[in-house]
Design a protein around this motif. Structure first.
Motif, PDB file in Angstrom:
ATOM      1  N   PRO A 161      -7.553 -19.367   4.125  1.00  0.00           N
ATOM      2  CA  PRO A 161      -8.360 -18.860   5.230  1.00  0.00           C
ATOM      3  C   PRO A 161      -9.111 -17.575   4.895  1.00  0.00           C
ATOM      4  O   PRO A 161      -9.777 -17.005   5.758  1.00  0.00           O
ATOM      5  N   TYR A 162      -9.033 -17.107   3.654  1.00  0.00           N
ATOM      6  CA  TYR A 162      -9.391 -15.728   3.307  1.00  0.00           C
ATOM      7  C   TYR A 162     -10.329 -15.735   2.101  1.00  0.00           C
ATOM      8  O   TYR A 162      -9.993 -16.281   1.052  1.00  0.00           O
ATOM      9  N   LEU A 163     -11.504 -15.102   2.269  1.00  0.00           N
ATOM     10  CA  LEU A 163     -12.476 -14.964   1.182  1.00  0.00           C
ATOM     11  C   LEU A 163     -12.663 -13.498   0.846  1.00  0.00           C
ATOM     12  O   LEU A 163     -12.916 -12.674   1.728  1.00  0.00           O
ATOM     13  N   ARG A 164     -12.547 -13.172  -0.435  1.00  0.00           N
ATOM     14  CA  ARG A 164     -12.871 -11.832  -0.925  1.00  0.00           C
ATOM     15  C   ARG A 164     -14.243 -11.927  -1.602  1.00  0.00           C
ATOM     16  O   ARG A 164     -14.388 -12.590  -2.636  1.00  0.00           O
ATOM     17  N   LEU A 165     -15.221 -11.281  -1.012  1.00  0.00           N
ATOM     18  CA  LEU A 165     -16.600 -11.361  -1.481  1.00  0.00           C
ATOM     19  C   LEU A 165     -17.027 -10.019  -2.068  1.00  0.00           C
ATOM     20  O   LEU A 165     -17.122  -9.017  -1.350  1.00  0.00           O
ATOM     21  N   SER A 166     -17.296  -9.998  -3.350  1.00  0.00           N
ATOM     22  CA  SER A 166     -17.781  -8.782  -4.001  1.00  0.00           C
ATOM     23  C   SER A 166     -19.270  -8.613  -3.719  1.00  0.00           C
ATOM     24  O   SER A 166     -20.043  -9.569  -3.808  1.00  0.00           O
ATOM     25  N   LEU A 167     -19.676  -7.392  -3.382  1.00  0.00           N
ATOM     26  CA  LEU A 167     -21.082  -7.109  -3.092  1.00  0.00           C
ATOM     27  C   LEU A 167     -21.799  -6.455  -4.268  1.00  0.00           C
ATOM     28  O   LEU A 167     -23.028  -6.484  -4.338  1.00  0.00           O
ATOM     29  N   THR A 168     -21.045  -5.832  -5.160  1.00  0.00           N
ATOM     30  CA  THR A 168     -21.640  -5.146  -6.305  1.00  0.00           C
ATOM     31  C   THR A 168     -20.557  -4.924  -7.355  1.00  0.00           C
ATOM     32  O   THR A 168     -19.361  -4.865  -7.034  1.00  0.00           O
ATOM     33  N   GLU A 169     -20.971  -4.781  -8.589  1.00  0.00           N
ATOM     34  CA  GLU A 169     -20.040  -4.420  -9.654  1.00  0.00           C
ATOM     35  C   GLU A 169     -20.032  -2.912  -9.895  1.00  0.00           C
ATOM     36  O   GLU A 169     -19.183  -2.404 -10.617  1.00  0.00           O
ATOM     37  N   ALA A 170     -20.976  -2.212  -9.292  1.00  0.00           N
ATOM     38  CA  ALA A 170     -21.104  -0.773  -9.500  1.00  0.00           C
ATOM     39  C   ALA A 170     -20.006  -0.015  -8.771  1.00  0.00           C
ATOM     40  O   ALA A 170     -19.541  -0.424  -7.703  1.00  0.00           O
ATOM     41  N   CYS A 171     -19.595   1.110  -9.353  1.00  0.00           N
ATOM     42  CA  CYS A 171     -18.631   1.995  -8.707  1.00  0.00           C
ATOM     43  C   CYS A 171     -18.955   3.435  -9.100  1.00  0.00           C
ATOM     44  O   CYS A 171     -19.361   3.699 -10.238  1.00  0.00           O
ATOM     45  N   ASN A 172     -18.763   4.362  -8.169  1.00  0.00           N
ATOM     46  CA  ASN A 172     -19.073   5.770  -8.428  1.00  0.00           C
ATOM     47  C   ASN A 172     -17.837   6.587  -8.795  1.00  0.00           C
ATOM     48  O   ASN A 172     -17.915   7.805  -8.910  1.00  0.00           O
ATOM     49  N   PHE A 173     -16.680   5.929  -8.972  1.00  0.00           N
ATOM     50  CA  PHE A 173     -15.475   6.602  -9.469  1.00  0.00           C
ATOM     51  C   PHE A 173     -15.220   6.184 -10.913  1.00  0.00           C
ATOM     52  O   PHE A 173     -15.798   5.203 -11.400  1.00  0.00           O
ATOM     53  N   ARG A 174     -14.342   6.927 -11.584  1.00  0.00           N
ATOM     54  CA  ARG A 174     -14.009   6.633 -12.983  1.00  0.00           C
ATOM     55  C   ARG A 174     -12.488   6.578 -13.133  1.00  0.00           C
ATOM     56  O   ARG A 174     -11.896   7.362 -13.888  1.00  0.00           O
ATOM     57  N   CYS A 175     -11.871   5.669 -12.415  1.00  0.00           N
ATOM     58  CA  CYS A 175     -10.410   5.564 -12.452  1.00  0.00           C
ATOM     59  C   CYS A 175      -9.947   5.137 -13.839  1.00  0.00           C
ATOM     60  O   CYS A 175     -10.501   4.216 -14.433  1.00  0.00           O
ATOM     61  N   GLY A 176      -8.907   5.799 -14.326  1.00  0.00           N
ATOM     62  CA  GLY A 176      -8.454   5.572 -15.687  1.00  0.00           C
ATOM     63  C   GLY A 176      -7.985   4.161 -15.948  1.00  0.00           C
ATOM     64  O   GLY A 176      -8.075   3.667 -17.074  1.00  0.00           O
ATOM     65  N   CYS A 180      -0.443 -17.532  -2.252  1.00  0.00           N
ATOM     66  CA  CYS A 180      -1.885 -17.261  -2.416  1.00  0.00           C
ATOM     67  C   CYS A 180      -2.673 -17.929  -1.298  1.00  0.00           C
ATOM     68  O   CYS A 180      -2.498 -19.118  -1.019  1.00  0.00           O
ATOM     69  N   ASN A 181      -3.565 -17.158  -0.661  1.00  0.00           N
ATOM     70  CA  ASN A 181      -4.336 -17.684   0.463  1.00  0.00           C
ATOM     71  C   ASN A 181      -5.799 -17.274   0.412  1.00  0.00           C
ATOM     72  O   ASN A 181      -6.497 -17.383   1.408  1.00  0.00           O
ATOM     73  N   ARG A 182      -6.262 -16.787  -0.765  1.00  0.00           N
ATOM     74  CA  ARG A 182      -7.639 -16.312  -0.826  1.00  0.00           C
ATOM     75  C   ARG A 182      -8.386 -16.883  -2.027  1.00  0.00           C
ATOM     76  O   ARG A 182      -7.790 -17.206  -3.052  1.00  0.00           O
ATOM     77  N   LEU A 183      -9.705 -16.957  -1.850  1.00  0.00           N
ATOM     78  CA  LEU A 183     -10.616 -17.263  -2.946  1.00  0.00           C
ATOM     79  C   LEU A 183     -11.514 -16.058  -3.137  1.00  0.00           C
ATOM     80  O   LEU A 183     -11.655 -15.215  -2.246  1.00  0.00           O
ATOM     81  N   ARG A 184     -12.138 -15.987  -4.295  1.00  0.00           N
ATOM     82  CA  ARG A 184     -13.009 -14.860  -4.626  1.00  0.00           C
ATOM     83  C   ARG A 184     -14.381 -15.351  -5.061  1.00  0.00           C
ATOM     84  O   ARG A 184     -14.489 -16.342  -5.780  1.00  0.00           O
ATOM     85  N   VAL A 185     -15.392 -14.606  -4.635  1.00  0.00           N
ATOM     86  CA  VAL A 185     -16.756 -14.850  -5.120  1.00  0.00           C
ATOM     87  C   VAL A 185     -17.284 -13.522  -5.635  1.00  0.00           C
ATOM     88  O   VAL A 185     -17.198 -12.494  -4.955  1.00  0.00           O
ATOM     89  N   THR A 186     -17.807 -13.543  -6.843  1.00  0.00           N
ATOM     90  CA  THR A 186     -18.301 -12.317  -7.459  1.00  0.00           C
ATOM     91  C   THR A 186     -19.634 -11.904  -6.859  1.00  0.00           C
ATOM     92  O   THR A 186     -20.276 -12.655  -6.117  1.00  0.00           O
ATOM     93  N   ALA A 187     -20.069 -10.708  -7.205  1.00  0.00           N
ATOM     94  CA  ALA A 187     -21.322 -10.174  -6.677  1.00  0.00           C
ATOM     95  C   ALA A 187     -22.531 -10.980  -7.131  1.00  0.00           C
ATOM     96  O   ALA A 187     -23.603 -10.872  -6.528  1.00  0.00           O
ATOM     97  N   ARG A 188     -22.369 -11.800  -8.159  1.00  0.00           N
ATOM     98  CA  ARG A 188     -23.465 -12.644  -8.647  1.00  0.00           C
ATOM     99  C   ARG A 188     -23.291 -14.106  -8.250  1.00  0.00           C
ATOM    100  O   ARG A 188     -23.982 -14.987  -8.761  1.00  0.00           O
ATOM    101  N   GLY A 189     -22.344 -14.358  -7.342  1.00  0.00           N
ATOM    102  CA  GLY A 189     -22.220 -15.689  -6.766  1.00  0.00           C
ATOM    103  C   GLY A 189     -21.336 -16.658  -7.521  1.00  0.00           C
ATOM    104  O   GLY A 189     -21.451 -17.871  -7.338  1.00  0.00           O
TER     105      GLY A 189
END
Length: 323
Positions: free
Chosen positions: A10-25, A254-263
């Motif tokens: 029932p759950y979709l994780r949709l990425s909107l961008t690959e960019a990030c303004n943090f630099r986590c180690g 597991c109950n989610r699928l993922r779609v990347t920012a480029r589809g």
């Protein structure tokens, strides 16, 4: 939507961008660098994608990144997703840098749930982990989110040996009077973070034992919930969640699928392949074909990831797909 292992989605994780303004180690220690190739999904493509998934029974949509708040059209995206028939929860995961400034407009557009990443309650440690000195702004944004009356507010902290693994008492004090959930995430190995993983990985079981000894009890899993084991205590307003990707039977729920920012559809965060849905997002009359393609691919979803065997799949870092 269901797979051959009896799991429903029932759950979709949709990425909107690959960019990030943090630099986590543990994710992007050198910062994000743009790569060539197709651009990120447009608003119209997102509308068609979410419409198809909702028509197939998905009711929870989480907007992720990278860092989704870097999209200039984020408010329009939230409004589009919220207006989709069948969608009941519009959630977002963010590093919180812009939260204090923009939450009212996001909420007005239809945002109902929020996850904020904050790996330490100590400003110095936060700076060391993320590469940014914005701890005060982040805490301010969280307080505003608490006051905003969202359906759900959760804080995410990656557990890192030698960096923040002694902070459980401080976090317990934090949730004593705050009605939110703090979820501790066991560090996961990805394609690019091998050295960091070797230095800082710590099994989360120890913290679970400490919680139980202190009188915290495991809560039942609610429909549409993520993978966290959620603990509550009668003397605390907030809850504690533990996400243990190396734990036994982690993938069973597991109950989610993922779609990347480029589809690209990813059946698993650490899967070995992705399939582009973008050709089916160019016209409204492709909905049935899109649903059929996703259901066809679901038939091949594996029962579990292969992290235990050291196989991280296509994921170079979590910013590439939103975790």
């Amino acid at each position: 939507m269901a797979d051959r292992h009896g799991r429903t989605f029932p759950y979709l994780r949709l990425s909107l961008t690959e960019a990030c303004n943090f630099r986590c180690g543990y994710c992007l220690p050198d910062g994000w660098r743009a790569e060539g190739g197709a651009g990120f999904l447009t608003l119209e493509e997102i509308r068609r994608l979410v419409g198809a998934f909702a028509a197939a029974g998905m009711w929870k949509i989480r907007l992720t990144g990278g860092e989704p708040t870097l999209r200039r059209d984020l408010t329009d995206i939230i409004a589009t997703v919220a207006a989709t028939p069948g969608v009941r929860r519009v959630a977002m995961t963010t590093n919180g840098a812009l939260l204090a400034r923009h939450l009212p407009r996001w909420q007005a557009a239809g945002l109902t749930a929020l996850n904020v990443s904050i790996d330490s309650l100590d400003a110095g440690r936060f700076r060391r982990i993320t590469g940014h000195d914005r701890h005060g702004e982040l805490l301010e944004g969280i307080e505003r989110a608490l006051a905003a009356g969202l359906e759900s507010l959760k804080l995410n902290a990656v557990l890192l040996r030698g960096l923040n693994d002694d902070e459980l008492p401080a976090w317990l004090d934090y949730v004593r009077t705050r009605a939110l959930s703090v979820r501790f995430i066991e560090l996961m190995r990805t394609g690019d973070n091998g050295d960091c993983f070797d230095r800082h990985h710590l099994r989360i079981d120890l913290w679970e034992e400490q919680l139980r000894e202190a009188g915290w009890t495991l809560r039942p899993r609610v429909p549409g919930a993520g993978p966290a084991r959620e603990y509550a205590h009668p003397e605390y307003a907030g809850t504690i969640g533990l996400i243990a990707p190396y734990g036994r039977d982690f993938c069973a729920g597991c109950n989610r699928l993922r779609v990347t920012a480029r589809g690209e559809l990813r059946l698993c965060l650490f899967g070995e392949f992705g399939v582009s849905l973008r050709p089916l997002l160019q016209a409204d009359d492709q909905r049935e074909a899109l649903i059929g393609r996703v259901q066809e691919l679901l038939a091949g979803k594996a029962a579990s990831h292969a992290l235990h065997a050291g196989r991280t799949g296509l994921t170079p870092h979590l910013a590439s797909i939103g975790g």
